[in-house]
Design a protein around this motif. Structure first.
Motif, mmCIF file in Angstrom:
data_model
loop_
_atom_site.group_PDB
_atom_site.id
_atom_site.type_symbol
_atom_site.label_atom_id
_atom_site.label_comp_id
_atom_site.label_asym_id
_atom_site.label_seq_id
_atom_site.Cartn_x
_atom_site.Cartn_y
_atom_site.Cartn_z
ATOM 1 N N TYR A 31 0.844 -1.280 0.268
ATOM 2 C CA TYR A 31 0.124 -0.043 0.026
ATOM 3 C C TYR A 31 0.921 1.236 0.213
ATOM 4 C CZ TYR A 31 -4.601 -2.147 0.135
ATOM 5 O OH TYR A 31 -5.569 -2.831 -0.170
ATOM 6 N N GLN A 32 1.959 1.101 0.470
ATOM 7 C CA GLN A 32 2.801 2.403 0.889
ATOM 8 C C GLN A 32 3.552 2.574 -0.680
ATOM 9 O OE1 GLN A 32 3.012 4.561 3.480
ATOM 10 N NE2 GLN A 32 3.934 5.965 2.076
ATOM 11 N N GLU A 33 3.903 1.841 -1.378
ATOM 12 C CA GLU A 33 4.630 1.620 -2.494
ATOM 13 C C GLU A 33 3.219 2.284 -3.644
ATOM 14 O OE1 GLU A 33 6.671 -1.053 -6.041
ATOM 15 O OE2 GLU A 33 6.038 -1.735 -3.948
ATOM 16 N N LEU A 34 1.870 1.910 -3.342
ATOM 17 C CA LEU A 34 1.036 2.372 -4.110
ATOM 18 C C LEU A 34 1.019 3.925 -3.917
ATOM 19 C CD1 LEU A 34 -1.404 -0.563 -4.018
ATOM 20 C CD2 LEU A 34 -0.269 0.167 -6.162
ATOM 21 N N ILE A 35 0.861 4.176 -2.841
ATOM 22 C CA ILE A 35 0.694 5.698 -2.250
ATOM 23 C C ILE A 35 2.067 6.426 -2.988
ATOM 24 C CG2 ILE A 35 0.412 7.298 -0.496
ATOM 25 C CD1 ILE A 35 -0.877 5.005 1.085
ATOM 26 N N ASP A 36 3.169 6.099 -2.732
ATOM 27 C CA ASP A 36 4.289 6.792 -3.348
ATOM 28 C C ASP A 36 4.311 7.015 -4.787
ATOM 29 O OD1 ASP A 36 5.070 6.655 -0.583
ATOM 30 O OD2 ASP A 36 6.465 5.136 -0.716
ATOM 31 N N LYS A 37 3.641 5.844 -5.331
ATOM 32 C CA LYS A 37 3.898 5.934 -6.980
ATOM 33 C C LYS A 37 2.792 6.600 -7.713
ATOM 34 C CE LYS A 37 6.844 1.931 -7.792
ATOM 35 N NZ LYS A 37 7.118 0.861 -8.551
ATOM 36 N N ASN A 38 1.545 6.775 -6.909
ATOM 37 C CA ASN A 38 0.531 7.436 -7.291
ATOM 38 C C ASN A 38 0.086 8.527 -6.381
ATOM 39 O OD1 ASN A 38 -0.254 5.601 -9.537
ATOM 40 N ND2 ASN A 38 -0.203 4.208 -7.805
ATOM 41 N N SER A 40 -2.206 9.372 -2.329
ATOM 42 C CA SER A 40 -2.797 8.469 -1.436
ATOM 43 C C SER A 40 -4.083 8.684 -1.660
ATOM 44 C CB SER A 40 -2.373 9.058 -0.072
ATOM 45 O OG SER A 40 -2.589 10.336 0.324
ATOM 46 N N THR A 41 -5.039 7.680 -1.715
ATOM 47 C CA THR A 41 -6.612 7.845 -1.848
ATOM 48 C C THR A 41 -7.362 7.281 -0.564
ATOM 49 O OG1 THR A 41 -6.684 5.864 -2.794
ATOM 50 C CG2 THR A 41 -6.188 7.735 -4.336
ATOM 51 N N PRO A 42 -8.431 7.611 -0.389
ATOM 52 C CA PRO A 42 -9.085 7.035 0.867
ATOM 53 C C PRO A 42 -9.089 5.374 0.852
ATOM 54 C CG PRO A 42 -10.320 8.643 0.174
ATOM 55 C CD PRO A 42 -9.431 8.749 -0.746
ATOM 56 N N LEU A 43 -9.060 4.850 -0.170
ATOM 57 C CA LEU A 43 -9.182 3.412 -0.546
ATOM 58 C C LEU A 43 -7.857 2.761 -0.026
ATOM 59 C CD1 LEU A 43 -10.471 0.903 -1.223
ATOM 60 C CD2 LEU A 43 -9.719 1.085 -3.498
ATOM 61 N N LEU A 44 -6.713 3.448 -0.528
ATOM 62 C CA LEU A 44 -5.400 2.966 -0.107
ATOM 63 C C LEU A 44 -4.994 3.093 1.193
ATOM 64 C CD1 LEU A 44 -3.270 4.108 -3.247
ATOM 65 C CD2 LEU A 44 -4.113 1.931 -2.631
ATOM 66 N N LEU A 45 -5.359 4.380 1.796
ATOM 67 C CA LEU A 45 -5.403 4.495 3.229
ATOM 68 C C LEU A 45 -6.078 3.474 4.220
ATOM 69 C CD1 LEU A 45 -5.263 8.477 3.038
ATOM 70 C CD2 LEU A 45 -3.312 7.206 3.753
ATOM 71 N N ALA A 46 -7.308 3.215 3.677
ATOM 72 C CA ALA A 46 -8.098 2.248 4.172
ATOM 73 C C ALA A 46 -7.281 0.759 4.422
ATOM 74 C CB ALA A 46 -9.375 2.046 3.602
ATOM 75 N N GLY A 47 -6.795 0.660 3.230
ATOM 76 C CA GLY A 47 -6.050 -0.725 3.216
ATOM 77 C C GLY A 47 -4.851 -0.579 4.152
ATOM 78 N N GLN A 48 -4.070 0.616 4.456
ATOM 79 C CA GLN A 48 -2.985 0.615 5.261
ATOM 80 C C GLN A 48 -3.632 0.479 6.700
ATOM 81 O OE1 GLN A 48 -0.890 4.421 4.572
ATOM 82 N NE2 GLN A 48 0.616 2.977 3.869
ATOM 83 N N ALA A 49 -4.833 0.831 6.931
ATOM 84 C CA ALA A 49 -5.300 0.944 8.226
ATOM 85 C C ALA A 49 -5.690 -0.516 8.621
ATOM 86 C CB ALA A 49 -6.639 1.870 8.183
ATOM 87 N N ALA A 50 -6.176 -1.170 7.501
ATOM 88 C CA ALA A 50 -6.498 -2.634 7.964
ATOM 89 C C ALA A 50 -5.162 -3.493 8.283
ATOM 90 C CB ALA A 50 -7.162 -3.045 6.590
ATOM 91 N N CYS A 51 -4.058 -3.238 7.468
ATOM 92 C CA CYS A 51 -2.865 -3.611 7.863
ATOM 93 C C CYS A 51 -2.466 -3.378 9.275
ATOM 94 C CB CYS A 51 -1.803 -3.259 6.756
ATOM 95 S SG CYS A 51 -2.120 -3.694 5.231
ATOM 96 N N PHE A 52 -2.408 -2.158 9.621
ATOM 97 C CA PHE A 52 -2.209 -1.707 11.133
ATOM 98 C C PHE A 52 -3.108 -2.435 12.136
ATOM 99 C CE2 PHE A 52 -0.717 2.431 9.281
ATOM 100 C CZ PHE A 52 0.563 2.238 9.302
ATOM 101 N N LEU A 53 -4.260 -2.494 11.753
ATOM 102 C CA LEU A 53 -5.172 -3.225 12.757
ATOM 103 C C LEU A 53 -4.838 -4.684 12.928
ATOM 104 C CD1 LEU A 53 -8.635 -1.569 12.029
ATOM 105 C CD2 LEU A 53 -7.395 -1.570 14.078
ATOM 106 N N GLY A 54 -4.406 -5.354 11.649
ATOM 107 C CA GLY A 54 -4.185 -6.872 11.933
ATOM 108 C C GLY A 54 -3.010 -6.900 12.680
#
Length: 135
Positions: A31-38, A40-54
């Motif tokens: 997700y961080q790579e996707l954010i860095d290359k493009n 940050s969108t709410p969807l990508l940030l939500a994905g990161q949040a899910a990783c953090f929660l896990g």
């Protein structure tokens, strides 16, 4: 092409997410790579949040979700995730209630709102069946 890169990243993230443990960290990096290359969108940030929660990183998850909410204050999925996070981290009930009110106001047909409305109606129906009348 961005769309195929995002699709590949999402597929890889889902594989890592289901495997848990170290793979959640790998998913976060995707997700961080996707954010860095493009961007940050709410969807990508939500994905990161899910990783953090896990990984049990609730503060980092909240930060990612707040950033997503700043980008799109009415994103239904972010509001739902913030509501769940508020319950998970035992925040005051007013916090989750505020997100729910915002969700109801801006997304009255969202699946979560419809499901909750159905449950509330069922609860009211059951309460009426057991209402006691004083003699």
């Amino acid at each position: 092409m961005i769309s195929s890169f995002v699709l590949h990243g999402k597929i890889e993230w889902n594989v890592h997410r289901t495997q848990g443990g170290e793979k959640l960290q790998d998913a976060y990096y995707i997700y961080q790579e996707l954010i860095d290359k493009n961007t940050s969108t709410p969807l990508l940030l939500a994905g990161q949040a899910a990783c953090f929660l896990g990984q049990g990183k609730t503060e980092e998850a909240e930060g990612a979700l707040q950033e997503a909410l700043d980008k799109d204050p009415n994103c239904a999925d972010i509001l739902v995730n913030l509501m769940v996070l508020a319950h998970h981290t035992v925040k005051p009930s007013e916090v989750a209630s505020r997100y729910l009110a915002q969700l109801r106001d801006s997304h009255s047909t969202h699946e979560v709102v419809r499901d909750l409305r159905t449950k509330e109606e069922e609860f009211d129906r059951i309460v009426k069946q057991y209402t006691f009348v004083r003699a």
